[in-house]
Design a protein around this motif. Sequence first.
Motif, PDB file in Angstrom:
ATOM      1  N   LEU A  19       0.826  -1.218   0.000  1.00 23.83           N
ATOM      2  CA  LEU A  19       0.000   0.000   0.000  1.00 23.83           C
ATOM      3  C   LEU A  19       0.856   1.263   0.000  1.00 23.83           C
ATOM      4  N   PRO A  20       0.391   2.355  -0.632  1.00 28.19           N
ATOM      5  CA  PRO A  20       1.020   3.654  -0.365  1.00 28.19           C
ATOM      6  C   PRO A  20       0.868   3.961   1.128  1.00 28.19           C
ATOM      7  N   ILE A  21       1.883   4.548   1.735  1.00 24.21           N
ATOM      8  CA  ILE A  21       1.879   4.749   3.193  1.00 24.21           C
ATOM      9  C   ILE A  21       0.641   5.532   3.656  1.00 24.21           C
ATOM     10  N   ALA A  22       0.171   6.471   2.847  1.00 22.98           N
ATOM     11  CA  ALA A  22      -0.989   7.288   3.240  1.00 22.98           C
ATOM     12  C   ALA A  22      -2.245   6.439   3.414  1.00 22.98           C
ATOM     13  N   GLU A  23      -2.289   5.256   2.778  1.00 21.95           N
ATOM     14  CA  GLU A  23      -3.488   4.409   2.854  1.00 21.95           C
ATOM     15  C   GLU A  23      -3.414   3.355   3.962  1.00 21.95           C
ATOM     16  N   VAL A  24      -2.316   3.321   4.671  1.00 25.90           N
ATOM     17  CA  VAL A  24      -2.182   2.332   5.757  1.00 25.90           C
ATOM     18  C   VAL A  24      -3.077   2.740   6.931  1.00 25.90           C
ATOM     19  N   ASP A  25      -3.962   1.824   7.338  1.00 25.15           N
ATOM     20  CA  ASP A  25      -4.954   2.110   8.392  1.00 25.15           C
ATOM     21  C   ASP A  25      -4.779   1.119   9.542  1.00 25.15           C
ATOM     22  N   PRO A  26      -4.332   1.593  10.723  1.00 24.86           N
ATOM     23  CA  PRO A  26      -4.109   0.672  11.846  1.00 24.86           C
ATOM     24  C   PRO A  26      -5.395   0.194  12.529  1.00 24.86           C
ATOM     25  N   ALA A  56     -13.292   5.372   7.408  1.00 20.07           N
ATOM     26  CA  ALA A  56     -14.750   5.350   7.205  1.00 20.07           C
ATOM     27  C   ALA A  56     -15.465   4.849   8.463  1.00 20.07           C
ATOM     28  N   THR A  57     -14.794   4.003   9.238  1.00 20.51           N
ATOM     29  CA  THR A  57     -15.421   3.414  10.434  1.00 20.51           C
ATOM     30  C   THR A  57     -15.203   4.263  11.680  1.00 20.51           C
ATOM     31  N   TYR A  58     -13.994   4.817  11.819  1.00 20.07           N
ATOM     32  CA  TYR A  58     -13.619   5.510  13.057  1.00 20.07           C
ATOM     33  C   TYR A  58     -13.541   7.027  12.910  1.00 20.07           C
ATOM     34  N   GLY A  59     -13.576   7.535  11.670  1.00 19.51           N
ATOM     35  CA  GLY A  59     -13.371   8.965  11.472  1.00 19.51           C
ATOM     36  C   GLY A  59     -11.885   9.292  11.439  1.00 19.51           C
ATOM     37  N   PRO A  60     -11.531  10.587  11.393  1.00 23.78           N
ATOM     38  CA  PRO A  60     -10.118  10.967  11.277  1.00 23.78           C
ATOM     39  C   PRO A  60      -9.366  10.859  12.609  1.00 23.78           C
ATOM     40  N   PHE A  61      -8.114  10.390  12.554  1.00 23.96           N
ATOM     41  CA  PHE A  61      -7.284  10.319  13.759  1.00 23.96           C
ATOM     42  C   PHE A  61      -5.813  10.244  13.359  1.00 23.96           C
ATOM     43  N   THR A  90     -15.723   3.848  17.261  1.00 21.94           N
ATOM     44  CA  THR A  90     -16.293   3.960  15.926  1.00 21.94           C
ATOM     45  C   THR A  90     -17.267   5.133  15.882  1.00 21.94           C
ATOM     46  N   LEU A  91     -17.545   5.607  14.683  1.00 24.65           N
ATOM     47  CA  LEU A  91     -18.520   6.691  14.520  1.00 24.65           C
ATOM     48  C   LEU A  91     -19.893   6.232  15.018  1.00 24.65           C
ATOM     49  N   GLU A  92     -20.190   4.957  14.815  1.00 23.83           N
ATOM     50  CA  GLU A  92     -21.460   4.393  15.288  1.00 23.83           C
ATOM     51  C   GLU A  92     -21.535   4.438  16.822  1.00 23.83           C
ATOM     52  N   ALA A  93     -20.429   4.041  17.482  1.00 23.97           N
ATOM     53  CA  ALA A  93     -20.398   4.064  18.953  1.00 23.97           C
ATOM     54  C   ALA A  93     -20.485   5.499  19.470  1.00 23.97           C
ATOM     55  N   LYS A  94     -19.830   6.417  18.771  1.00 18.67           N
ATOM     56  CA  LYS A  94     -19.883   7.829  19.168  1.00 18.67           C
ATOM     57  C   LYS A  94     -21.311   8.362  19.122  1.00 18.67           C
ATOM     58  N   ARG A 321       7.150  15.942  14.820  1.00 17.49           N
ATOM     59  CA  ARG A 321       7.882  15.415  13.645  1.00 17.49           C
ATOM     60  C   ARG A 321       7.446  16.089  12.334  1.00 17.49           C
ATOM     61  N   GLY A 322       7.293  17.401  12.389  1.00 16.31           N
ATOM     62  CA  GLY A 322       6.975  18.152  11.172  1.00 16.31           C
ATOM     63  C   GLY A 322       5.521  18.098  10.752  1.00 16.31           C
ATOM     64  N   LYS A 323       4.686  17.362  11.512  1.00 15.92           N
ATOM     65  CA  LYS A 323       3.244  17.300  11.203  1.00 15.92           C
ATOM     66  C   LYS A 323       2.502  18.223  12.164  1.00 15.92           C
ATOM     67  N   THR A 324       1.500  18.921  11.673  1.00 11.94           N
ATOM     68  CA  THR A 324       0.705  19.794  12.553  1.00 11.94           C
ATOM     69  C   THR A 324      -0.577  19.067  12.953  1.00 11.94           C
ATOM     70  N   ILE A 325      -0.649  18.744  14.242  1.00 11.72           N
ATOM     71  CA  ILE A 325      -1.866  18.180  14.823  1.00 11.72           C
ATOM     72  C   ILE A 325      -2.737  19.367  15.217  1.00 11.72           C
ATOM     73  N   ARG A 326      -3.950  19.444  14.684  1.00 17.86           N
ATOM     74  CA  ARG A 326      -4.825  20.599  14.923  1.00 17.86           C
ATOM     75  C   ARG A 326      -5.626  20.432  16.207  1.00 17.86           C
ATOM     76  N   LYS A 327      -5.977  21.564  16.805  1.00 20.75           N
ATOM     77  CA  LYS A 327      -6.865  21.565  17.966  1.00 20.75           C
ATOM     78  C   LYS A 327      -8.131  20.762  17.629  1.00 20.75           C
ATOM     79  N   GLY A 328      -8.514  19.842  18.519  1.00 26.50           N
ATOM     80  CA  GLY A 328      -9.694  19.008  18.298  1.00 26.50           C
ATOM     81  C   GLY A 328      -9.405  17.680  17.631  1.00 26.50           C
ATOM     82  N   ASP A 329      -8.188  17.511  17.102  1.00 31.93           N
ATOM     83  CA  ASP A 329      -7.827  16.230  16.469  1.00 31.93           C
ATOM     84  C   ASP A 329      -7.669  15.133  17.517  1.00 31.93           C
ATOM     85  N   ARG A 330      -8.051  13.913  17.139  1.00 32.76           N
ATOM     86  CA  ARG A 330      -7.841  12.752  18.017  1.00 32.76           C
ATOM     87  C   ARG A 330      -6.473  12.144  17.722  1.00 32.76           C
ATOM     88  N   VAL A 331      -5.772  11.813  18.803  1.00 32.26           N
ATOM     89  CA  VAL A 331      -4.397  11.313  18.694  1.00 32.26           C
ATOM     90  C   VAL A 331      -4.327   9.966  19.413  1.00 32.26           C
TER      91      VAL A 331
END
Length: 423
Positions: A19-26, A56-61, A90-94, A321-331
């Motif tokens: 997979l392209p690294i951007a598509e890897v979903d843990p 699609a299942t958990y939303g952005p993180f 999951t978005l459903e559980a939320k 590490r050079g990435k900007t985590i925005r206020k409200g983002d889940r980590v």
Amino acid sequence: MHDGMVDFKAETRAQIMGLPIAEVDPAQPRLFAADAFWPIFERLRAEDPVHFTDSATYGPFWSIALWDDIMAVDSNHQVFSSADGIALSTLEAKAENEKRGTRPSFISMDPPRHDEQRKTVSPVVAPSNLQVMGPLIRERAGKILDSLPIGVEFDWVEHVSKDLTAMTLATLFDFPQEDRGLLPYWSDVMTNSPGHGPVESWEQKREVLDQMVGRFVGLWNERVNAPPGGDLISMLAHGQSTRNMERAEYAGNLGLLIIGGNDTTRNTISGSVYALNKHPGEYAKLKADPSLIPSMVSETIRWQTPLTHMMRTATQDFELRGKTIRKGDRVVMWYVSGNRDASAVHDPETYCIDRERPRHHMSFGFGIHRCVGNRLAELQLTIIWEEIMKRFPTIELAGEPTRTHSIFIKGYETLPVVIPTRT
């Protein structure tokens, strides 16, 4: 391991590596259930240790895969808050939680409320209380082990791991021992999605958890009108910062204490039998030198990583590490990946029960939310293995385990074993 599982793991690895690294979903519970998720974190550690997924299942993180970065997030509660939950749901559980209202607990609070509530319950796992509990745990462990069949296959999870932890948890709550089986059952209901584990629908899940809370409200009402006792319910009912808790907050804290008091120990007891069977050289070391039990326990807690992750929500923009985590983002801090980070743990893929620093792992977390019951977990695991070694020359796997279908609990639903003979 049967051929189909080997093929599935090989196919999964090839897919993940292609997979392209951007598509890897843990966040894929089916891969955790198949123990086939490891290549995901190999890639993230090597190529993208601060990794964004819009699932699609958990939303952005965001996924944090390296030891040092996990430490940085876990110990910075000012920027990374627990208030919006500590597990990636999951978005459903939320949506379901929003419908029925959230159940806050002290692990999903920030200071000062977190500190006050944690302080209320922490005496139950203080060293002085663990000294009192030790002989009781040993007596129970002995009885459980003495009741096991010899030369006949049985499920280790059901007959040992669940039962010992349920007995201990019932003692901590001063919950009737004859009903202790409800505690791991409720834990499974809370941590599994409907369709996996004990319940089939959200409605059934709500009903079961309402029954759980009702039972504990009854215990609260008994204890609040009695002199303060040494159990968790009494501590909450009489504690200055907890005695006026709303029902939902009480429910949240119950959930935390039941899951925390059950899953880590239960799944590491099972994991230790599995790990030693998969690494017979380490099992031989343990038999030759039972003084390695505490070290083996810590190594298994690292190797097993019973809780795969903890989640935080950013309270402000933050660069990592050079990435900007925005206020409200889940980590999401993937402890299961940090425990395999070669920059922090020597030869991390190897299960080694006489490591130089066996307690150097992140399975209990860091910072203000570090597991309050970590010493009790270690105590139970040490005692059960001391008692096993007195009784059984070996415990043998009789097949592969069934694993939990979860991205949060890394555990075992079943573990078939045979004990060939007694000592």
